[in-house]
Design a protein around this motif. Structure first.
Motif, short mmCIF file in Angstrom:
data_model
loop_
_atom_site.label_atom_id
_atom_site.label_comp_id
_atom_site.label_asym_id
_atom_site.label_seq_id
_atom_site.Cartn_x
_atom_site.Cartn_y
_atom_site.Cartn_z
N ASP A 112 -48.54 15.35 -24.67
CA ASP A 112 -47.11 15.03 -24.63
C ASP A 112 -46.37 16.24 -24.05
O ASP A 112 -46.35 17.31 -24.64
CB ASP A 112 -46.63 14.73 -26.05
N ASP A 113 -45.78 16.03 -22.88
CA ASP A 113 -45.14 17.14 -22.15
C ASP A 113 -43.69 17.32 -22.58
O ASP A 113 -42.77 17.30 -21.77
CB ASP A 113 -45.24 16.88 -20.65
N GLY A 114 -43.49 17.50 -23.90
CA GLY A 114 -42.16 17.80 -24.42
C GLY A 114 -41.24 16.61 -24.55
O GLY A 114 -40.02 16.74 -24.38
N SER A 115 -41.79 15.43 -24.88
CA SER A 115 -40.95 14.23 -25.02
C SER A 115 -39.88 14.42 -26.08
O SER A 115 -40.11 15.07 -27.11
CB SER A 115 -41.81 13.02 -25.38
N THR A 116 -38.73 13.80 -25.84
CA THR A 116 -37.64 13.84 -26.81
C THR A 116 -37.40 12.48 -27.44
O THR A 116 -36.46 12.31 -28.22
CB THR A 116 -36.35 14.33 -26.14
N ASP A 117 -38.24 11.50 -27.10
CA ASP A 117 -38.13 10.18 -27.72
C ASP A 117 -39.05 10.12 -28.93
O ASP A 117 -39.42 11.15 -29.50
CB ASP A 117 -38.43 9.07 -26.71
N ASN A 118 -39.47 8.95 -29.36
CA ASN A 118 -40.29 8.80 -30.58
C ASN A 118 -41.78 8.72 -30.27
O ASN A 118 -42.54 8.08 -31.00
CB ASN A 118 -39.85 7.56 -31.36
N THR A 119 -42.22 9.38 -29.18
CA THR A 119 -43.63 9.35 -28.81
C THR A 119 -44.52 9.85 -29.93
O THR A 119 -45.54 9.22 -30.27
CB THR A 119 -43.87 10.19 -27.54
N GLU A 120 -44.19 10.98 -30.51
CA GLU A 120 -45.05 11.57 -31.55
C GLU A 120 -45.20 10.63 -32.74
O GLU A 120 -46.32 10.43 -33.25
CB GLU A 120 -44.48 12.91 -32.00
N GLU A 121 -44.11 10.03 -33.18
CA GLU A 121 -44.16 9.08 -34.31
C GLU A 121 -45.03 7.88 -33.96
O GLU A 121 -45.83 7.41 -34.78
CB GLU A 121 -42.75 8.63 -34.65
N LEU A 122 -44.88 7.37 -32.74
CA LEU A 122 -45.66 6.22 -32.31
C LEU A 122 -47.16 6.54 -32.32
O LEU A 122 -47.97 5.73 -32.82
CB LEU A 122 -45.23 5.80 -30.91
N ILE A 123 -47.53 7.68 -31.80
CA ILE A 123 -48.95 8.05 -31.75
C ILE A 123 -49.51 8.22 -33.15
O ILE A 123 -50.66 7.84 -33.43
CB ILE A 123 -49.15 9.33 -30.91
#
Length: 303
Positions: free
Chosen positions: A38-49
């Motif tokens: 994850d190249d510094g996403s500011t959306d909910n990518t981390e939560e989704l993963i």
């Protein structure tokens, strides 16, 4: 160690990752890891993963870095990859159900062929239409640069590289630039080894409005030093290319050199062919003027 590392670089693409995840869960061969940088996403990518990991359907490894560019994420993935094969699948793409099984079958056949750096198949778009062209023959061993610049193959392809080979060819990282064309790595590998080409569809690709493919020229203008380097490297292969191709290559050298504030005298001094540089200078200058006057320069895009 697993058979395949499926690497996905992502930036603000939480809304597209479900389709890729579902396609990985459907794979007929499950000996793989999904490695997400994850190249510094500011959306909910981390939560989704994290939610995907909690489902415990496939092996998922997730790393987050400061926004540095897709090529930097690629280098990080190579450091972390544990698979025999290294397969890049972008966040808005997904695999056919038997893609990894297909790579597995061919990799076993090719295990003793030191001339092969990877296996490459075909892609379709969101409308199930073939992207570009098929290979001249099925199960053909071919150099990456020859494939595109001599044999006339066109369009995106699905490439699984042998990881240990890929680790020897990280992306160059240029301070202040966040984009580097994959061609620079593929070209360097092709100097030493070939690809094994199969006429089988393995990946579906979607070109989104916010993606790199549709905004590549903006990224190029913002990151000209890498493109200048790449076109200089292409120029080393021009002995077997047409005059038109050579002039176009040197026009791009002039264009990106000027965008990178590299003086024409220095460009001329570094040029492998002085004649082609002179022939490409005016077209390259006009492209540079177009970039500066007509096109607005955009920022980072999702991927």
């Amino acid at each position: 160690m697993v058979f395949c590392t499926v690497f996905t670089p992502t930036y603000n693409r939480a809304y597209t990752l479900r389709a890729l995840y579902d396609s990985l869960c459907r794979q007929t061969e499950q000996d793989f890891e999904w490695l997400i940088i994850d190249d510094g996403s500011t959306d909910n990518t981390e939560e989704l993963i994290k939610n995907f990991q909690a489902e415990n359907k496939i092996t998922i490894r997730y790393f987050k870095q400061e926004n540095s560019g897709k090529h930097v994420a690629h280098n990080k993935a190579l450091e972390e990859a544990s698979g025999e094969l290294f397969l890049v699948v972008d966040s808005d793409d997904y695999l056919t159900d038997d893609a990894i099984e297909t790579f597995w079958n061919y990799s076993k056949k090719l295990s003793n062929k030191s001339s092969i750096a990877g296996i490459v198949g075909l892609c379709i778009d969101q409308n199930n239409k073939l992207i570009g062209t098929e290979f001249p023959e099925d199960e053909l061993e071919m150099n990456y640069l020859d494939m595109y610049y001599k044999r006339g193959v066109q369009g995106d392809k699905c490439i699984a590289w042998f990881t240990q080979i890929c680790k020897n060819f990280p992306f160059p990282v240029i301070q202040g630039e966040k984009y580097m064309t994959p061609g620079i790595v593929h070209g360097r590998i092709s100097n030493q080894q070939n690809l094994f080409c199969i006429n089988k569809i393995l990946k579906q690709v979607e070109y989104r409005i916010d993606g790199i493919s549709r905004n590549g020229w903006k990224l190029a203008i913002n990151n000209p030093k890498g493109l200048y380097l790449w076109n200089k490297e292409i120029s080393t292969f021009l002995k077997d290319m047409s005059i038109l191709f050579a002039v176009k290559t040197y026009a791009r050298i002039v264009r990106f050199g000027l965008l990178a504030n590299i003086h024409p005298i220095k460009q001329f001094t570094e040029a492998r062919s002085k004649i082609y540089y002179l022939l490409g200078f005016l077209p390259g200058l006009l492209l540079f003027i177009r970039d500066k006057v007509i096109y607005s320069v955009g920022g980072d895009k999702s991927y």
